[in-house]
Design a protein around this motif. Structure first.
Motif, short mmCIF file in Angstrom:
data_model
loop_
_atom_site.label_atom_id
_atom_site.label_comp_id
_atom_site.label_asym_id
_atom_site.label_seq_id
_atom_site.Cartn_x
_atom_site.Cartn_y
_atom_site.Cartn_z
N ALA A 1 8.37 -90.09 30.07
CA ALA A 1 9.62 -89.34 30.01
C ALA A 1 9.90 -88.81 31.41
O ALA A 1 9.05 -88.16 32.01
N PHE A 2 11.07 -89.09 31.91
CA PHE A 2 11.41 -88.64 33.26
C PHE A 2 12.24 -87.37 33.22
O PHE A 2 13.08 -87.20 32.35
N SER A 3 11.97 -86.52 34.18
CA SER A 3 12.80 -85.33 34.31
C SER A 3 13.42 -85.36 35.71
O SER A 3 13.01 -86.12 36.55
N ARG A 4 14.42 -84.51 35.86
CA ARG A 4 15.01 -84.40 37.19
C ARG A 4 13.95 -83.91 38.16
O ARG A 4 13.21 -83.00 37.84
N ASP A 5 13.90 -84.48 39.35
CA ASP A 5 12.97 -83.89 40.30
C ASP A 5 13.70 -83.31 41.49
O ASP A 5 13.13 -82.58 42.28
N LYS A 6 14.96 -83.61 41.62
CA LYS A 6 15.74 -82.91 42.65
C LYS A 6 17.22 -82.96 42.25
O LYS A 6 17.62 -83.77 41.43
N PHE A 7 17.98 -82.08 42.83
CA PHE A 7 19.40 -82.11 42.56
C PHE A 7 20.02 -83.26 43.31
O PHE A 7 19.94 -83.30 44.54
N ILE B 1 10.87 -81.55 26.11
CA ILE B 1 9.42 -81.46 26.01
C ILE B 1 9.00 -80.00 26.13
O ILE B 1 9.44 -79.28 27.03
N TYR C 1 19.44 -78.49 31.14
CA TYR C 1 20.01 -79.73 31.65
C TYR C 1 19.94 -79.81 33.17
O TYR C 1 19.58 -80.82 33.75
N ILE C 2 20.28 -78.70 33.82
CA ILE C 2 20.40 -78.74 35.27
C ILE C 2 19.08 -78.48 35.99
O ILE C 2 18.93 -78.82 37.16
N SER C 3 18.12 -77.90 35.27
CA SER C 3 16.88 -77.51 35.95
C SER C 3 16.05 -78.71 36.40
O SER C 3 15.99 -79.74 35.73
N THR C 4 15.41 -78.54 37.54
CA THR C 4 14.56 -79.62 38.06
C THR C 4 13.09 -79.33 37.78
O THR C 4 12.22 -80.01 38.29
N LEU D 1 25.75 -83.98 42.36
CA LEU D 1 25.77 -83.41 41.02
C LEU D 1 26.26 -81.96 41.05
O LEU D 1 26.99 -81.52 40.20
N GLN E 1 11.35 -78.41 29.08
CA GLN E 1 12.06 -79.20 30.08
C GLN E 1 12.74 -80.39 29.42
O GLN E 1 12.21 -80.98 28.48
N MET E 2 13.93 -80.70 29.90
CA MET E 2 14.62 -81.88 29.39
C MET E 2 14.13 -83.12 30.11
O MET E 2 13.94 -83.11 31.33
N THR E 3 13.91 -84.16 29.35
CA THR E 3 13.47 -85.42 29.97
C THR E 3 14.23 -86.57 29.31
O THR E 3 14.89 -86.39 28.30
N THR E 4 14.06 -87.74 29.90
CA THR E 4 14.64 -88.92 29.26
C THR E 4 13.75 -89.33 28.09
O THR E 4 12.59 -88.94 28.02
N ASN E 5 14.31 -90.10 27.22
CA ASN E 5 13.54 -90.64 26.11
C ASN E 5 12.48 -91.61 26.66
O ASN E 5 12.82 -92.54 27.38
#
Lengths: 233, 112
Positions: free
Chosen positions: A114-120, B53, B10-13, A124, B60-64
């Motif tokens: 599962a990937f999360s944002r790692d930078k803005f 998750i 959503y916006i948090s890294t 965006l 934290q939001m993640t992709t599926n």
């Protein structure tokens, strides 16, 4: 008994111990450790291609096992330590994590990430906004025309400010022409009152003519009018 | 307020803690926790593209995870690669015992 195990399979002495116990189908109890101590020591003796710091861990474990075995065979002979070397429970704890690691390895090998944002992403932030009032195409046209008018008027303004300034060469030619028709010219009469730039050009033109010996200048007294005459030569 | 939390996630890294979310939204931690739970259920029960998750007190939001390869290709990142038995072991111990010091880790593994 020889074991067909390569060293890479072991991640530490506890791992080796655990595998020896399992090969012998034993439970993790003191007697099992007693039984496999010799095998462990023998195995450590065969270790060749292993980093010294890793080998040290195996040697420490071998020493612990030997101490443990001696203590079991001849109780009371060795001084009892303050804290008993509880290898059995350590092995049991290790075994829990060892089993867990098999499951984790399976999960890891699924490559299900599962990937999360790692930078803005730079675009965006403040990417878009919503207007609260309703905007029609006609309104957009109106505003667009307003803006265009401003732009057009500014362009006109720009045209006004860019005026043609007479060139030095043209001025020189002009003065020479005047000198052929007049015996004497007053410098002051050459300046046009509107343009500072033209005055500078006129002045430079006169200097140029003097330098080229086409004209002479004369001033009769301080702050008197400067007179230009044609060179006599 | 639930939508505020959703936007923040959503916006948090990085993972956001209940405490942090409570502070940001001016809510009590308990209320935030309840709302996060609702969000987690909403997102994770449906088979959507985004999952939430939860790890202890952090979310934290993640992709599926179903789209690993697709996302990996999009990001141009390689996350596969084999782990040695030793690193798998270390990973497992950390997974179950975090936070754990290096000393504690080595003690369990019987290495130094």
């Amino acid at each position: 008994m020889a074991y067909q195990v390569s060293l890479e399979k072991f991640s530490g002495p506890l791992d080796l111990l655990l595998q020896l116990i399992e090969k012998n189908e034993l439970d993790i109890i003191e007697m099992s450790l007693l039984n496999i101590t010799d095998e462990f020591v023998k195995y450590v003796e065969t270790l060749e291609e292993i980093k010294p710091e890793e080998l040290a861990d195996f040697l420490v474990m071998a020493a612990r096992l030997l101490f443990f075995k001696s203590n079991l065979l001849m109780p009371g002979l060795l001084p009892t330590e303050d804290e008993p070397d509880d290898l059995v429970s350590q092995l049991k704890i290790y075994r829990e994590y060892f089993l867990a690691s098999k499951t984790i390895h399976k999960i890891f090998n699924k490559h299900s990430v599962a990937f999360s944002r790692d930078k803005f992403p730079s675009d965006l932030v403040q990417h878009s906004f919503r207007l609260k009032t309703k905007i029609t195409p006609k309104m957009l046209q109106h505003y667009c025309e307003n803006v265009l008018q401003v732009v057009v008027s500014q362009m006109k303004l720009a045209q006004k400010t860019v005026r043609k300034v007479i060139s030095l060469k043209e001025k020189v030619a002009h003065i020479i022409k005047l000198l052929t028709n007049n015996i004497e010219l007053k410098l002051g009469s050459l300046f046009s009152p509107q343009s500072r730039a033209e005055a500078v050009v006129t002045f430079l033109a006169v200097l140029e003519l003097v330098k080229e010996r086409h004209a002479d200048v004369r001033q009769d007294g301080l702050f008197e009018e400067i007179a230009i005459t044609k060179c006599k030569s | 307020m639930k939508s505020a939390i959703e936007s923040l996630l959503y916006i948090s890294t990085r993972p956001l803690s209940f405490k942090e979310l409570a502070k940001l939204t001016n809510q009590k931690v308990g209320e935030v926790e309840a709302m996060v739970k609702e969000l987690v259920d909403e997102y994770n029960l449906k088979d959507g593209g985004i999952k939430i998750i939860q790890n202890g007190h952090e979310v934290q939001m993640t992709t599926n995870p179903k789209h690993t390869e697709l996302i990996q290709g999009f990001l141009g990142e390689e996350v596969s690669g084999e782990l040695t038995p030793a690193s798998i072991e270390t990973l497992s111990i950390i997974a179950y015992r975090q936070p754990i010091s290096r000393e504690g880790l080595e003690q369990i593994r019987g290495v130094n």
